[in-house]
Design an enzyme around this catalytic site. Structure first.
Site, PDB file in Angstrom:
ATOM      1  N   PHE A   1      -6.137  -2.465  -6.760  1.00  0.00           N
ATOM      2  CA  PHE A   1      -4.956  -3.140  -6.208  1.00  0.00           C
ATOM      3  C   PHE A   1      -4.839  -2.952  -4.693  1.00  0.00           C
ATOM      4  O   PHE A   1      -5.250  -1.926  -4.154  1.00  0.00           O
ATOM      5  CB  PHE A   1      -3.688  -2.540  -6.834  1.00  0.00           C
ATOM      6  CG  PHE A   1      -3.238  -3.196  -8.113  1.00  0.00           C
ATOM      7  CD1 PHE A   1      -3.631  -4.466  -8.473  1.00  0.00           C
ATOM      8  CD2 PHE A   1      -2.380  -2.516  -8.961  1.00  0.00           C
ATOM      9  CE1 PHE A   1      -3.196  -5.049  -9.652  1.00  0.00           C
ATOM     10  CE2 PHE A   1      -1.932  -3.084 -10.140  1.00  0.00           C
ATOM     11  CZ  PHE A   1      -2.339  -4.354 -10.490  1.00  0.00           C
ATOM     12  N   GLU A   2      -4.191  -3.929  -4.033  1.00  0.00           N
ATOM     13  CA  GLU A   2      -3.808  -3.840  -2.620  1.00  0.00           C
ATOM     14  C   GLU A   2      -5.003  -3.554  -1.703  1.00  0.00           C
ATOM     15  O   GLU A   2      -4.890  -2.854  -0.710  1.00  0.00           O
ATOM     16  CB  GLU A   2      -2.738  -2.752  -2.409  1.00  0.00           C
ATOM     17  CG  GLU A   2      -1.583  -2.753  -3.380  1.00  0.00           C
ATOM     18  CD  GLU A   2      -0.709  -3.995  -3.274  1.00  0.00           C
ATOM     19  OE1 GLU A   2      -0.971  -4.851  -2.409  1.00  0.00           O
ATOM     20  OE2 GLU A   2       0.240  -4.121  -4.061  1.00  0.00           O
ATOM     21  N   GLY A   3      -6.134  -4.139  -2.028  1.00  0.00           N
ATOM     22  CA  GLY A   3      -7.369  -3.841  -1.306  1.00  0.00           C
ATOM     23  C   GLY A   3      -8.019  -2.631  -1.930  1.00  0.00           C
ATOM     24  O   GLY A   3      -7.376  -1.588  -2.097  1.00  0.00           O
TER      25      GLY A   3
ATOM     26  N   ARG B   1       0.816  -1.211   0.000  1.00  0.00           N
ATOM     27  CA  ARG B   1       0.000   0.000   0.000  1.00  0.00           C
ATOM     28  C   ARG B   1       0.851   1.262   0.000  1.00  0.00           C
ATOM     29  O   ARG B   1       0.609   2.186  -0.777  1.00  0.00           O
ATOM     30  CB  ARG B   1      -0.958  -0.032   1.198  1.00  0.00           C
ATOM     31  CG  ARG B   1      -2.114  -0.978   0.970  1.00  0.00           C
ATOM     32  CD  ARG B   1      -2.924  -1.283   2.211  1.00  0.00           C
ATOM     33  NE  ARG B   1      -3.971  -2.253   1.866  1.00  0.00           N
ATOM     34  CZ  ARG B   1      -4.562  -3.069   2.725  1.00  0.00           C
ATOM     35  NH1 ARG B   1      -4.220  -3.063   4.003  1.00  0.00           N
ATOM     36  NH2 ARG B   1      -5.492  -3.917   2.315  1.00  0.00           N
TER      37      ARG B   1
END
Length: 582
Positions: free
Chosen positions: A398-400, A266
Site C-alpha cells: 500500500f501507499e507505494g 503514508r
C-alpha cells in the site's frame, strides 16, 4: 513566515539536533476523547460482525455501508473535512489517532481509511467550491462512500505510466474516459470514484466519476490473502462521459493530487500499523500467560519474553516517530495557514515515507511473532492473530511499496540539497574532514549524552554513504538502488531512535529508557552490517579501509545487556497484558 530552525524543516533533523517532538503524552483531552470514541466504535460495532464480513461478500457489503454511515454519524469520517462542508476540520494528530484505533478492525479499517484518506482528501484539497459543496457533506456523513482509482493492470509503482485516456467530446461538455483500474478498494459499494486519466494520452489529470455513470462497470471481487472484509475490484471505463466540471484540480497536474495524497496516506498508515501492532501484542501476552507447557505458562520462558520485549520496543519507537512527524506537520500547517495545507504536508514527505516503511515492518514483525507465540493455534482462523497475519502483509505494498519508499527517502534528501533547501553537501564535506582527524574517547556529562552521540553517529554514517555514492555516481545514483536502500535503512533507524530518545527524555521512566536503549543498540548493530555490505561496492583498497574504519567509529557503542533489557520490558508487557505504556 519567519525562518524556522533547520531541525523543523523536512529532512533537517539529519543535520541538527531537534529540541522537541510531539508524543502521545502531549495529547489534549479532545484527542484522547476522539481516540476513545474510535476504539469504542471499533470494538462494539465492527468486531462483532467482522467474522461475517470476512466470509460473506453480500454481508460484507451490507455491513460496510451501514458501519460507514454510523461512523459518519459519530463524526469519525470528517476530521479532515472543513466545517462548512459538514466536517470537523481538526489537526492531523486527530486523524492519526483515529487511524490508529480503527486499525484493529482489519479489512474494515482499509475501507474506512481509503474513504477518509485517498477517497475524500483529493476533493478537500483540490476540489472547486462547487465540487466541495456537492460531495464533501455526503462523504463526511457516510451517505456516500468513495474509492480512489490510480493503479492499473500495467502500472503500479510507475503510476504516471497509466494507459487510461480522457478525450474531450465534440461539444466540449464532457470528457470520455476509457481504461481499466486495478485493485480498487471500496469499488463494490462506492458512490464516488476519484479517477486518473491522461487527456489526449498525455496530460495526467484527476476526475470525479459518479456511480451509475453509463459505461462504468466493475470486475469481480478479488480473492485476497488478507483484508477480506474489504472490497477490492477492477473499475472498468468504457466511453464513460464525465462532465467537464468534474475535472479535479488542474489539467495535466494530476500527479500533484496523486503524490500529495499518498504522503498523507503514508503517515496515517504508520499510525494504523502502530495500533494494529499494539492489539497483536495484547493478544500474544494474554495467550502466553494462559498457555501452559512443561507445567508452566509459556510467558515464563525466555524465548517468549524476548519476542514480547522486541515487539514492545519496536512499537514504542514507531509510535514516537509517527507522532513526532504528525506534530511537525500540524505545526507547519499552523505556520503556513490552512490555504497551504498541501505544501505543509509535502514539506515532510521524507518523514512520511520513513513512517510508512517503519510502521508496516514493525507490524509485520509483531504478527509473525504473534503467530509463533500462539504456535499451531496461531494458524487457526478462530484466533485473532491468524487474521492479523494475513491482513498485515498488504501494508508493505500500500501507499507505494516499501522498496519505492526506501528509494524516495535518500532521493528526496539529495534533491533538496541540489535545490539549496538543505546544506547536505557542506555537511558531507565537513564530515569527510572530521573523519580524517584522530578519535579520542568522549566524556559524557549528562545521562543521555552518550545516546545522543550514538544517534549522531547513525546520521553521520548515512551522510557518509550518501556523500561517497553521490561523488562516485553523480546523477546516475538513482540507478544504484541497493546503495540507496541501505542509506534509507540507516536514516529510518536514526530518525526512529532519535524520536524514541526525545520521547523518553520527556517521560523519564525506567521502562521507556530500557526500550529506547534496546532499540538504539540494535539500530547501531544493523547500521554496522549495512555499511559492511555497501562500502566495498563504493571503494576499494586503502580508501575502503579508511571508510570501514570510519563506519566502525560511527557505530561503536558500549556493550548493552540486551537480555536484561528484554526481561525488564517483557515483565512490564506481561504485567500490563499488552503494550505497557499508557
Amino acid at each position: 513566515m519567519a525562518d524556522k530552525p533547520l531541525w523543523k524543516k523536512g529532512g533537517g533533523w539529519l543535520l541538527e539536533k531537534p529540541e522537541q517532538a510531539l508524543s502521545p503524552e502531549d495529547f489534549d483531552e479532545t484527542v484522547r476523547m476522539i481516540a476513545e470514541t474510535t476504539r469504542t466504535f471499533a470494538e462494539r460495532e465492527v468486531l462483532p460482525v467482522l467474522d461475517e464480513m470476512e466470509h460473506d461478500k453480500e454481508k460484507m457489503y451490507e455491513h460496510s455501508v451501514r458501519l460507514m454511515r454510523k461512523a459518519g454519524e459519530q463524526g469519525l469520517l470528517g476530521p479532515d473535512v472543513p466545517e462548512e462542508y459538514g466536517g470537523l476540520d481538526l489537526p492531523k494528530v486527530v486523524t492519526s489517532v483515529v487511524a490508529e484505533n480503527i486499525a484493529l478492525t482489519g479489512g474494515f479499517s482499509v475501507t474506512f481509511s481509503a474513504h477518509t484518506g485517498i477517497g475524500t482528501l483529493p476533493i478537500v484539497y483540490f476540489g472547486t467550491p462547487e465540487q466541495k459543496a456537492k460531495y464533501l457533506p455526503k462523504l463526511a456523513s457516510g451517505e456516500w462512500i468513495s474509492a480512489y482509482c490510480l493503479t492499473e493492470p500495467g502500472s503500479g509503482s510507475d503510476a504516471l505510466a497509466a494507459k487510461t485516456t480522457a478525450t474531450l467530446s465534440e461539444d466540449g461538455q464532457h470528457y470520455i474516459l476509457n481504461g481499466t483500474k486495478q485493485f480498487i478498494t471500496n469499488a463494490g459499494f462506492a458512490d464516488v470514484f476519484i479517477v486518473f486519466a491522461k487527456i489526449d494520452g498525455e496530460k495526467f489529470t484527476g476526475f470525479i466519476v459518479e456511480k451509475g455513470t453509463p459505461g462504468l462497470s466493475l470486475g469481480p471481487e478479488e480473492h485476497k490473502m488478507g483484508i477480506r472484509s474489504s472490497s477490492t475490484r477492477q473499475v472498468i471505463l468504457e466511453d464513460v462521459k464525465v462532465p467537464v466540471e468534474n475535472v479535479l484540480g488542474e489539467i495535466g497536474k494530476g500527479h500533484k493530487i496523486a503524490f500529495n495524497v499518498l504522503n498523507i496516506g503514508r503517515y496515517k498508515l504508520g499510525a494504523a500499523a502502530v495500533g494494529a501492532a499494539k492489539e497483536v501484542l495484547k493478544e500474544s501476552a494474554r495467550y502466553a500467560l494462559q498457555r501452559q507447557q512443561f507445567n508452566l505458562p509459556i510467558a515464563k520462558f525466555g524465548a517468549i519474553k524476548q519476542k514480547l520485549a522486541r515487539m514492545a520496543a519496536l512499537i514504542y519507537a514507531a509510535e514516537a516517530a509517527t507522532y513526532r512527524t504528525v506534530g511537525l506537520i500540524d505545526d507547519e500547517i499552523e505556520a503556513r495557514g490552512k490555504d497551504q495545507i498541501v505544501d505543509a504536508i509535502e514539506e515532510y514527505a521524507i518523514e512520511a515515507s520513513i513512517i510508512k516503511v517503519l510502521g508496516s515492518e514493525v507490524l509485520d514483525y509483531a504478527v509473525d511473532e504473534g503467530v509463533q507465540i500462539h504456535g499451531g493455534y496461531g494458524y487457526i482462523e478462530e484466533y485473532m492473530v491468524e487474521r492479523a497475519y494475513r491482513d498485515s502483509r498488504i501494508n508493505r505494498i500500500f501507499e507505494g511499496t516499501n522498496e519505492i519508499n526506501r528509494l524516495l527517502i535518500p532521493g528526496m534528501l539529495l534533491r533538496r540539497a541540489l535545490k539549496g533547501e538543505l546544506p547536505l553537501v557542506e555537511a558531507a564535506m565537513k564530515l569527510q574532514e572530521e573523519l580524517l582527524e584522530p578519535s579520542f574517547g568522549e566524556e559524557y556529562e549528562n545521562e543521555w549524552d552518550r545516546e545522543w552521540a550514538y544517534v549522531t553517529g547513525l546520521k553521520k554514517l548515512a551522510l557518509m554513504i550518501a556523500g561517497i555514492a553521490s561523488q562516485k555516481f553523480g546523477e546516475k545514483i538513482v540507478k544504484e538502488q541497493e546503495v540507496l536502500m541501505a542509506t534509507a535503512d540507516v536514516l529510518i533507524d536514526a530518525y526512529t531512535a532519535e524520536s524514541a530518545l526525545l520521547r523518553t527524555q520527556k517521560r523519564g521512566g525506567e521502562l521507556e529508557a530500557a526500550m529506547t536503549r534496546y532499540y538504539l543498540a540494535r539500530a547501531q548493530d544493523k547500521a554496522a552490517q549495512l555499511a559492511q555490505a555497501v562500502l566495498p561496492y563504493l571503494e576499494e583498497g586503502d580508501d575502503l579501509r579508511v571508510l570501514m574504519a570510519a563506519a566502525r567509529r560511527l557505530t561503536k557503542h558500549e556493550p548493552v545487556n540486551q537480555v536484561a533489557l528484554e526481561r525488564r520490558i517483557a515483565g512490564a508487557v506481561l504485567e500490563a497484558e499488552g503494550y505497557p505504556i499508557k
